[in-house]
Design a protein around this motif. Structure first.
Motif, PDB file in Angstrom:
ATOM      1  N   SER A 320       0.858  -1.184   0.000  1.00 35.73           N
ATOM      2  CA  SER A 320       0.000   0.000   0.000  1.00 35.73           C
ATOM      3  C   SER A 320       0.891   1.230   0.000  1.00 35.73           C
ATOM      4  O   SER A 320       2.101   1.140   0.239  1.00 35.73           O
ATOM      5  N   ALA A 321       0.309   2.366  -0.283  1.00 36.40           N
ATOM      6  CA  ALA A 321       1.094   3.601  -0.297  1.00 36.40           C
ATOM      7  C   ALA A 321       1.661   3.879   1.087  1.00 36.40           C
ATOM      8  O   ALA A 321       0.942   3.786   2.090  1.00 36.40           O
ATOM      9  N   PRO A 322       2.952   4.211   1.184  1.00 39.83           N
ATOM     10  CA  PRO A 322       3.539   4.501   2.497  1.00 39.83           C
ATOM     11  C   PRO A 322       2.934   5.765   3.091  1.00 39.83           C
ATOM     12  O   PRO A 322       2.591   6.702   2.367  1.00 39.83           O
ATOM     13  N   PHE A 323       2.779   5.780   4.385  1.00 38.13           N
ATOM     14  CA  PHE A 323       2.167   6.924   5.064  1.00 38.13           C
ATOM     15  C   PHE A 323       3.170   7.527   6.031  1.00 38.13           C
ATOM     16  O   PHE A 323       3.657   6.856   6.936  1.00 38.13           O
ATOM     17  N   LEU A 324       3.464   8.795   5.816  1.00 39.70           N
ATOM     18  CA  LEU A 324       4.459   9.500   6.626  1.00 39.70           C
ATOM     19  C   LEU A 324       3.853  10.007   7.925  1.00 39.70           C
ATOM     20  O   LEU A 324       2.717  10.494   7.963  1.00 39.70           O
ATOM     21  N   ASN A 325       4.626   9.900   8.975  1.00 39.20           N
ATOM     22  CA  ASN A 325       4.302  10.548  10.239  1.00 39.20           C
ATOM     23  C   ASN A 325       5.284  11.684  10.455  1.00 39.20           C
ATOM     24  O   ASN A 325       6.482  11.539  10.205  1.00 39.20           O
ATOM     25  N   ILE A 326       4.789  12.813  10.913  1.00 35.34           N
ATOM     26  CA  ILE A 326       5.628  13.993  11.101  1.00 35.34           C
ATOM     27  C   ILE A 326       5.688  14.315  12.582  1.00 35.34           C
ATOM     28  O   ILE A 326       4.667  14.558  13.229  1.00 35.34           O
ATOM     29  N   GLY A 327       6.886  14.276  13.114  1.00 33.72           N
ATOM     30  CA  GLY A 327       7.091  14.577  14.517  1.00 33.72           C
ATOM     31  C   GLY A 327       8.060  15.722  14.693  1.00 33.72           C
ATOM     32  O   GLY A 327       8.620  16.243  13.722  1.00 33.72           O
ATOM     33  N   PRO A 328       8.279  16.153  15.910  1.00 33.88           N
ATOM     34  CA  PRO A 328       9.192  17.277  16.160  1.00 33.88           C
ATOM     35  C   PRO A 328      10.600  17.046  15.629  1.00 33.88           C
ATOM     36  O   PRO A 328      11.311  17.991  15.302  1.00 33.88           O
ATOM     37  N   GLU A 329      11.004  15.786  15.540  1.00 35.37           N
ATOM     38  CA  GLU A 329      12.365  15.498  15.085  1.00 35.37           C
ATOM     39  C   GLU A 329      12.457  15.289  13.581  1.00 35.37           C
ATOM     40  O   GLU A 329      13.547  15.153  13.036  1.00 35.37           O
ATOM     41  N   GLY A 330      11.316  15.189  12.887  1.00 31.25           N
ATOM     42  CA  GLY A 330      11.366  14.986  11.450  1.00 31.25           C
ATOM     43  C   GLY A 330      10.307  14.022  10.966  1.00 31.25           C
ATOM     44  O   GLY A 330       9.254  13.858  11.586  1.00 31.25           O
ATOM     45  N   LEU A 331      10.612  13.358   9.864  1.00 33.25           N
ATOM     46  CA  LEU A 331       9.661  12.473   9.204  1.00 33.25           C
ATOM     47  C   LEU A 331      10.022  11.018   9.453  1.00 33.25           C
ATOM     48  O   LEU A 331      11.199  10.656   9.488  1.00 33.25           O
ATOM     49  N   SER A 332       9.003  10.190   9.572  1.00 30.72           N
ATOM     50  CA  SER A 332       9.235   8.768   9.729  1.00 30.72           C
ATOM     51  C   SER A 332       8.078   8.008   9.107  1.00 30.72           C
ATOM     52  O   SER A 332       6.969   8.529   8.972  1.00 30.72           O
ATOM     53  N   LEU A 333       8.330   6.778   8.713  1.00 32.86           N
ATOM     54  CA  LEU A 333       7.289   5.922   8.183  1.00 32.86           C
ATOM     55  C   LEU A 333       7.644   4.462   8.440  1.00 32.86           C
ATOM     56  O   LEU A 333       8.815   4.130   8.679  1.00 32.86           O
ATOM     57  N   LYS A 334       6.635   3.631   8.396  1.00 33.24           N
ATOM     58  CA  LYS A 334       6.822   2.196   8.611  1.00 33.24           C
ATOM     59  C   LYS A 334       6.157   1.440   7.465  1.00 33.24           C
ATOM     60  O   LYS A 334       5.054   0.909   7.602  1.00 33.24           O
ATOM     61  N   PRO A 335       6.797   1.413   6.299  1.00 33.25           N
ATOM     62  CA  PRO A 335       6.174   0.747   5.159  1.00 33.25           C
ATOM     63  C   PRO A 335       6.182  -0.763   5.316  1.00 33.25           C
ATOM     64  O   PRO A 335       7.113  -1.346   5.876  1.00 33.25           O
ATOM     65  N   VAL A 336       5.129  -1.395   4.820  1.00 39.32           N
ATOM     66  CA  VAL A 336       5.069  -2.851   4.725  1.00 39.32           C
ATOM     67  C   VAL A 336       5.580  -3.226   3.339  1.00 39.32           C
ATOM     68  O   VAL A 336       5.023  -2.800   2.323  1.00 39.32           O
ATOM     69  N   VAL A 337       6.654  -4.005   3.304  1.00 40.68           N
ATOM     70  CA  VAL A 337       7.292  -4.362   2.048  1.00 40.68           C
ATOM     71  C   VAL A 337       7.084  -5.852   1.779  1.00 40.68           C
ATOM     72  O   VAL A 337       7.419  -6.694   2.612  1.00 40.68           O
ATOM     73  N   ASP A 338       6.498  -6.132   0.627  1.00 39.63           N
ATOM     74  CA  ASP A 338       6.359  -7.523   0.193  1.00 39.63           C
ATOM     75  C   ASP A 338       7.603  -7.918  -0.601  1.00 39.63           C
ATOM     76  O   ASP A 338       7.985  -7.216  -1.557  1.00 39.63           O
ATOM     77  N   ILE A 339       8.232  -9.004  -0.194  1.00 43.44           N
ATOM     78  CA  ILE A 339       9.457  -9.467  -0.835  1.00 43.44           C
ATOM     79  C   ILE A 339       9.166 -10.820  -1.496  1.00 43.44           C
ATOM     80  O   ILE A 339       8.938 -11.821  -0.815  1.00 43.44           O
ATOM     81  N   GLN A 340       9.130 -10.792  -2.808  1.00 41.52           N
ATOM     82  CA  GLN A 340       8.889 -12.017  -3.569  1.00 41.52           C
ATOM     83  C   GLN A 340      10.213 -12.479  -4.181  1.00 41.52           C
ATOM     84  O   GLN A 340      10.856 -11.734  -4.910  1.00 41.52           O
ATOM     85  N   ALA A 341      10.612 -13.710  -3.860  1.00 39.56           N
ATOM     86  CA  ALA A 341      11.850 -14.275  -4.397  1.00 39.56           C
ATOM     87  C   ALA A 341      11.528 -15.246  -5.521  1.00 39.56           C
ATOM     88  O   ALA A 341      10.565 -16.026  -5.447  1.00 39.56           O
ATOM     89  N   TYR A 342      12.364 -15.183  -6.567  1.00 42.65           N
ATOM     90  CA  TYR A 342      12.201 -16.072  -7.711  1.00 42.65           C
ATOM     91  C   TYR A 342      13.538 -16.751  -8.023  1.00 42.65           C
ATOM     92  O   TYR A 342      14.618 -16.171  -7.799  1.00 42.65           O
ATOM     93  N   ALA A 343      13.440 -17.940  -8.582  1.00 48.48           N
ATOM     94  CA  ALA A 343      14.593 -18.581  -9.199  1.00 48.48           C
ATOM     95  C   ALA A 343      14.541 -18.288 -10.690  1.00 48.48           C
ATOM     96  O   ALA A 343      13.479 -18.366 -11.318  1.00 48.48           O
TER      97      ALA A 343
END
Length: 447
Positions: A320-343
């Motif tokens: 899904s689209a990453p969603f940024l959180n903005i705090g006093p120290e800057g920007l952060s996000l916690k993206p969910v990354v799908d990792i598909q491995a192929y041979a």
């Protein structure tokens, strides 16, 4: 509609723009074309005097003192005082059998000009500027005639002096209106309504409402929304109210909300740009392993049996689209990354091996360079996810290496190119300060 991006021009910024505008207006006024003047008048016991003033040439028009003022809820007002102009021309006069001609020099002093500017926006969201009122007052006109009959000049001086005033006062306001229409308005319209970023996305910078004049600044709310050029669709979330803090020390302020930044993630996700593939040829030599089934069989032994010593491809994608959180120290996000491995099979087809979903902590730093918002990411360790029969923690370590050595440099190279700020032509920013501001009652907003 709440803006996703706001712009504030303070009195200091208006003063700077005003200096440039007055220079242009001064040049325009110096090119005024004045009509010839002719007429007659009757002097008691003397007769009818006929005169003609021609070849009027305005040598200069100087605007030494001027200022621009904010008119709350209305717009701007430009006041010019103690302006002066110099011109020359030819004159011809006839009284009975007396004829004379010559040249003259004229100096107009103590010229006062007041210009009211109305600010608005058109249907496309571009700013508009119109002259809503203009007045000119000339308090002093000095004329020096050259010729043989000094007493004769004094007869028609009074007649032509008042006509000079009226013509100049009218022509000055005509020139002001023309300069606003032909110079200022087209320049204001160089403010981009949409800015193309790359082949994937653009930014909508259209005004959501006409600019608002307050006692201390000129504020404008912009749409501030990224959009996909590949697959245009409505943003599934709304902007929260956004306002700049009450600072007026700098010339210009820009405010970007979390909405502005998160529409970027949404647009690139919709465009399919958040998909990355990693192959063995992309792995730096100093990493110390190859992207093949032999490496991964240490965690998933059956891989070596199914596809012995076979090169692999890994496809990373955001579910899904990453969603940024903005705090006093800057920007952060916690993206969910799908990792598909192929041979990678001998015929170049791909055989799926495993799918792993991981969550990563990502921090972001933003800056402004050359009129662009630039940034960089720092990816923390991946966490979460599961693959049946595999030690996920070990796989996470491999993915951390791949992310930091391959994915992160690619992302940061793109972020270093930046995204354009809404700037009109020929404007460059200097002495830039980036801060994060906590908006009362809402989420933190950067500016």
């Amino acid at each position: 509609t709440n803006p996703g991006f706001v712009v504030r021009i303070t009195q200091a910024g208006l003063d700077y723009a005003h200096q440039q505008g007055i220079t242009v207006l001064e040049k325009e006024l110096a090119q005024l074309k004045l009509p010839d003047i002719s007429g007659d008048f009757r002097i008691r016991h003397v007769g009818k005097v006929q005169y003609e003033i021609s070849s009027l040439d305005l040598r200069s028009f100087h605007l030494p003192y001027s200022r621009i003022s904010l008119v709350p809820k209305v717009g701007l007002q430009v006041s010019i005082s103690n302006a002066f102009a110099e011109l020359d021309g030819d004159w011809r006069v006839k009284l009975h059998f007396i004829r004379d001609h010559g040249s003259f020099d004229l100096r107009v002093e103590n010229v006062y000009i007041k210009i009211d500017l109305k600010l608005g926006s058109d249907t496309s969201g571009k700013p508009t500027i119109d002259t809503s009122a203009c007045s000119t007052r000339i308090s002093k006109v000095q004329v020096h005639f050259s010729g043989k009959f000094g007493w004769l000049y004094n007869l028609f001086y009074g007649a032509v002096e008042s006509r000079f005033r009226k013509i100049l006062e009218s022509k000055v306001c005509e020139t002001v209106a023309s300069s606003v229409s032909n110079d200022l308005q087209p320049y204001a319209r160089t403010l981009p309504v949409t800015a193309r970023i790359d082949a994937m996305a653009g930014i909508n910078y259209s005004l959501v409402a006409p600019p608002t004049a307050t006692a201390q600044s000129l504020d404008a709310g912009l749409k501030g929304e990224f959009f996909s050029l590949v697959h245009r669709s409505a943003v599934p979330f709304l902007p929260l109210p956004l306002a700049l803090p009450p600072d007026h020390n700098r010339m210009v302020y820009f405010g970007a909300s979390s909405y502005f930044l998160n529409t970027a993630g949404f647009a690139y996700h919709e465009a399919g740009a958040l998909v990355f593939e990693i192959t063995d040829s992309m792995i730096p030599k100093d990493v110390g392993f190859h992207l093949n089934t032999t490496t991964f069989s240490a965690f998933i032994p059956q891989l070596e049996k199914m596809y012995p010593d076979t090169l692999m491809k890994i496809r990373l994608s955001a579910s899904s689209a990453p969603f940024l959180n903005i705090g006093p120290e800057g920007l952060s996000l916690k993206p969910v990354v799908d990792i598909q491995a192929y041979a990678i099979l001998p015929d170049s087809s791909l055989a799926p091996l495993f799918l792993l979903s991981l969550v990563s902590n990502v921090s972001a730093v933003i800056d402004v360079k050359s009129g662009h918002i630039v940034g960089s990411l720092n990816v923390g360790r991946y966490g979460g996810g599961a693959v049946q029969g595999a030690p996920v923690r070990s796989l996470q370590s491999i993915m951390n290496i791949l992310a930091s050595s391959i994915l992160l440099p690619r992302l940061n190279a793109r972020l270093a190119e930046g995204f354009p700020l809404p700037l009109p032509d020929r404007i460059q920013l200097s002495n830039i300060l980036v801060r994060f501001h906590q908006v009362s009652g809402g989420s933190p907003q950067p500016r």
